[in-house]
Scaffold this motif. Structure first.
Motif, PDB file in Angstrom:
ATOM      1  N   ASN A 116       0.814  -1.214   0.000  1.00 37.62           N
ATOM      2  CA  ASN A 116       0.000   0.000   0.000  1.00 37.62           C
ATOM      3  C   ASN A 116       0.847   1.263   0.000  1.00 37.62           C
ATOM      4  O   ASN A 116       0.578   2.210  -0.743  1.00 37.62           O
ATOM      5  CB  ASN A 116      -0.952  -0.012   1.197  1.00 37.62           C
ATOM      6  CG  ASN A 116      -1.834  -1.243   1.197  1.00 37.62           C
ATOM      7  OD1 ASN A 116      -1.385  -2.335   1.545  1.00 37.62           O
ATOM      8  ND2 ASN A 116      -3.089  -1.107   0.793  1.00 37.62           N
ATOM      9  N   ALA A 117       1.878   1.281   0.831  1.00 33.28           N
ATOM     10  CA  ALA A 117       2.736   2.461   0.915  1.00 33.28           C
ATOM     11  C   ALA A 117       3.478   2.713  -0.391  1.00 33.28           C
ATOM     12  O   ALA A 117       3.560   3.857  -0.864  1.00 33.28           O
ATOM     13  CB  ALA A 117       3.727   2.297   2.065  1.00 33.28           C
TER      14      ALA A 117
ATOM     15  N   GLU B 164       1.456   4.284  -3.250  1.00 31.08           N
ATOM     16  CA  GLU B 164       1.316   5.743  -3.127  1.00 31.08           C
ATOM     17  C   GLU B 164       2.636   6.446  -3.419  1.00 31.08           C
ATOM     18  O   GLU B 164       2.654   7.509  -4.062  1.00 31.08           O
ATOM     19  CB  GLU B 164       0.802   6.124  -1.741  1.00 31.08           C
ATOM     20  CG  GLU B 164       0.549   7.618  -1.614  1.00 31.08           C
ATOM     21  CD  GLU B 164      -0.247   8.023  -0.386  1.00 31.08           C
ATOM     22  OE1 GLU B 164      -0.168   9.202  -0.007  1.00 31.08           O
ATOM     23  OE2 GLU B 164      -0.945   7.162   0.191  1.00 31.08           O
TER      24      GLU B 164
ATOM     25  N   THR C 188       2.008  -2.790  10.543  1.00 29.93           N
ATOM     26  CA  THR C 188       1.444  -2.010   9.441  1.00 29.93           C
ATOM     27  C   THR C 188       0.366  -2.768   8.678  1.00 29.93           C
ATOM     28  O   THR C 188      -0.473  -2.157   8.009  1.00 29.93           O
ATOM     29  CB  THR C 188       2.549  -1.601   8.456  1.00 29.93           C
ATOM     30  OG1 THR C 188       3.299  -2.777   8.080  1.00 29.93           O
ATOM     31  CG2 THR C 188       3.496  -0.594   9.090  1.00 29.93           C
TER      32      THR C 188
ATOM     33  N   GLN D  90       9.353   9.477   3.084  1.00 30.74           N
ATOM     34  CA  GLN D  90       9.250   9.082   4.483  1.00 30.74           C
ATOM     35  C   GLN D  90       7.893   9.454   5.079  1.00 30.74           C
ATOM     36  O   GLN D  90       7.348   8.728   5.917  1.00 30.74           O
ATOM     37  CB  GLN D  90      10.380   9.723   5.289  1.00 30.74           C
ATOM     38  CG  GLN D  90      11.762   9.138   4.992  1.00 30.74           C
ATOM     39  CD  GLN D  90      11.914   7.706   5.485  1.00 30.74           C
ATOM     40  OE1 GLN D  90      11.736   7.426   6.658  1.00 30.74           O
ATOM     41  NE2 GLN D  90      12.237   6.799   4.567  1.00 30.74           N
ATOM     42  N   ALA D  91       7.340  10.571   4.638  1.00 32.80           N
ATOM     43  CA  ALA D  91       6.025  10.991   5.128  1.00 32.80           C
ATOM     44  C   ALA D  91       4.945  10.004   4.698  1.00 32.80           C
ATOM     45  O   ALA D  91       4.041   9.671   5.477  1.00 32.80           O
ATOM     46  CB  ALA D  91       5.701  12.391   4.620  1.00 32.80           C
ATOM     47  N   ILE D  92       5.041   9.516   3.472  1.00 37.04           N
ATOM     48  CA  ILE D  92       4.071   8.525   2.993  1.00 37.04           C
ATOM     49  C   ILE D  92       4.210   7.231   3.777  1.00 37.04           C
ATOM     50  O   ILE D  92       3.213   6.643   4.217  1.00 37.04           O
ATOM     51  CB  ILE D  92       4.257   8.277   1.480  1.00 37.04           C
ATOM     52  CG1 ILE D  92       3.891   9.535   0.681  1.00 37.04           C
ATOM     53  CG2 ILE D  92       3.401   7.090   1.019  1.00 37.04           C
ATOM     54  CD1 ILE D  92       4.239   9.457  -0.794  1.00 37.04           C
TER      55      ILE D  92
ATOM     56  N   GLY E 117       5.343   6.891   6.781  1.00 37.90           N
ATOM     57  CA  GLY E 117       4.829   7.151   8.125  1.00 37.90           C
ATOM     58  C   GLY E 117       3.317   7.109   8.178  1.00 37.90           C
ATOM     59  O   GLY E 117       2.716   6.634   9.148  1.00 37.90           O
ATOM     60  N   LYS E 118       2.692   7.580   7.115  1.00 34.45           N
ATOM     61  CA  LYS E 118       1.221   7.556   7.030  1.00 34.45           C
ATOM     62  C   LYS E 118       0.679   6.134   7.114  1.00 34.45           C
ATOM     63  O   LYS E 118      -0.419   5.898   7.624  1.00 34.45           O
ATOM     64  CB  LYS E 118       0.824   8.220   5.690  1.00 34.45           C
ATOM     65  CG  LYS E 118      -0.629   8.121   5.326  1.00 34.45           C
ATOM     66  CD  LYS E 118      -0.836   8.773   3.962  1.00 34.45           C
ATOM     67  CE  LYS E 118      -2.198   8.431   3.374  1.00 34.45           C
ATOM     68  NZ  LYS E 118      -2.359   9.000   2.014  1.00 34.45           N
ATOM     69  N   TYR E 119       1.458   5.166   6.618  1.00 29.77           N
ATOM     70  CA  TYR E 119       1.031   3.765   6.634  1.00 29.77           C
ATOM     71  C   TYR E 119       1.556   3.015   7.856  1.00 29.77           C
ATOM     72  O   TYR E 119       1.461   1.794   7.918  1.00 29.77           O
ATOM     73  CB  TYR E 119       1.468   3.070   5.325  1.00 29.77           C
ATOM     74  CG  TYR E 119       0.619   3.502   4.145  1.00 29.77           C
ATOM     75  CD1 TYR E 119      -0.578   2.846   3.858  1.00 29.77           C
ATOM     76  CD2 TYR E 119       0.991   4.589   3.379  1.00 29.77           C
ATOM     77  CE1 TYR E 119      -1.364   3.260   2.789  1.00 29.77           C
ATOM     78  CE2 TYR E 119       0.201   5.020   2.309  1.00 29.77           C
ATOM     79  CZ  TYR E 119      -0.980   4.346   2.030  1.00 29.77           C
ATOM     80  OH  TYR E 119      -1.769   4.771   0.984  1.00 29.77           O
ATOM     81  N   GLY E 120       2.102   3.739   8.813  1.00 27.51           N
ATOM     82  CA  GLY E 120       2.476   3.136  10.078  1.00 27.51           C
ATOM     83  C   GLY E 120       3.919   2.708  10.216  1.00 27.51           C
ATOM     84  O   GLY E 120       4.307   2.191  11.264  1.00 27.51           O
TER      85      GLY E 120
END
Length: 257
Positions: A42-43, A46, A196, A246-248, A250-253
């Motif tokens: 998933n990460a 994106e 995750t 890294q922000a993406i 982090g969004k996925y845990g």
């Protein structure tokens, strides 16, 4: 584009420059093939979209599977530019086979191992020790011989002196996402996945306990020496390591490495 005999030398030079510039832009566009651990599905989807938006003309082709299976594919000549593994052991295998571009291997995220159960489960599991219950007959984990989550789970169970009790109940998945699906469909009583992964099926699975691991769960990424788009591969890795990537993650845990 043609140049008439009456064109001035300046005009001819300008037209040539425009042609060369257009060729350079075309040459820079690349199809970058990324083979990544299943837990990154998933990460990385994106991240690929964000990368393509920032690098017009480039396409990121994604291939997800268990890390060891990806190493085997690359070793057999699969045209891969970037490899992202769920553990160091699989990346060590790739490095031992001399598949990596020297100096490109980096740790880019961390994760944790968890024990989960179907949301509808009535077994009341609360700890690893509860896997010894007579009512627990099927426990899924990746095959330790070829799937990182299986290696992490087996080591944790061995540390807790529970492997002998759990091994006869083991249902091996070919990837962490297969094990996740087994739990989500209620085909097993419990399973080992990454933290995750829980969010992917949060309406069908529940967290039992976070599992301590002797070895930190860190994910390495590297460019492949035989990759057809070596510059593009390194550029994609740089994007993953940069604040936007890294922000993406982090969004996925995922945590920092």
């Amino acid at each position: 584009m043609s140049c008439s005999p009456s064109a001035t030398p300046f005009r001819r030079r300008l037209m040539l420059a425009l042609l060369l510039s257009a060729g350079a832009v075309s040459a820079q566009a690349a199809d970058i093939t990324v083979s990544a651990a299943a837990s990154l599905t998933n990460a990385f989807k994106e991240i690929a979209r964000a990368y393509e938006k920032e690098h017009a003309g480039d396409k990121v082709l994604l291939n997800f599977a268990a890390s060891d299976a990806l190493v085997q594919q690359i070793g057999k000549g699969a045209p891969v530019d970037v490899f992202a593994s769920a553990d160091q052991e699989a990346m060590d295998k790739a490095e031992g086979m001399k598949l990596l571009q020297p100096g490109t291997r980096k740790n880019f995220v961390s994760n944790s191992v968890v024990l989960i159960a179907p949301l509808s489960s009535t077994l009341g599991l609360k700890s690893l020790a509860d896997l010894q219950q007579a009512g627990v007959t099927r426990v899924t984990l990746g095959n330790p011989a070829s799937v990182p989550i299986g290696r992490y789970a087996r080591h944790a169970l061995e540390q807790a002196k529970l492997w002998a009790a759990v091994e006869p109940k083991a249902i091996y998945g070919t990837s962490v996402r297969q094990s996740l699906d087994y739990v989500a469909r209620g085909e097993v009583d419990a399973g080992f996945v990454y933290a995750t992964d829980v969010a992917v099926q949060k309406d069908k699975v529940k967290l039992v306990v976070t599992v301590p691991t002797e070895t930190p769960v860190t994910y390495p990424i590297a460019a492949i020496a035989s990759g057809p788009q070596q510059a593009g591969g390194r550029q994609f890795i740089a994007f993953v390591l940069a604040p936007a990537g890294q922000a993406i993650l982090g969004k996925y845990g995922f945590g920092r490495p």
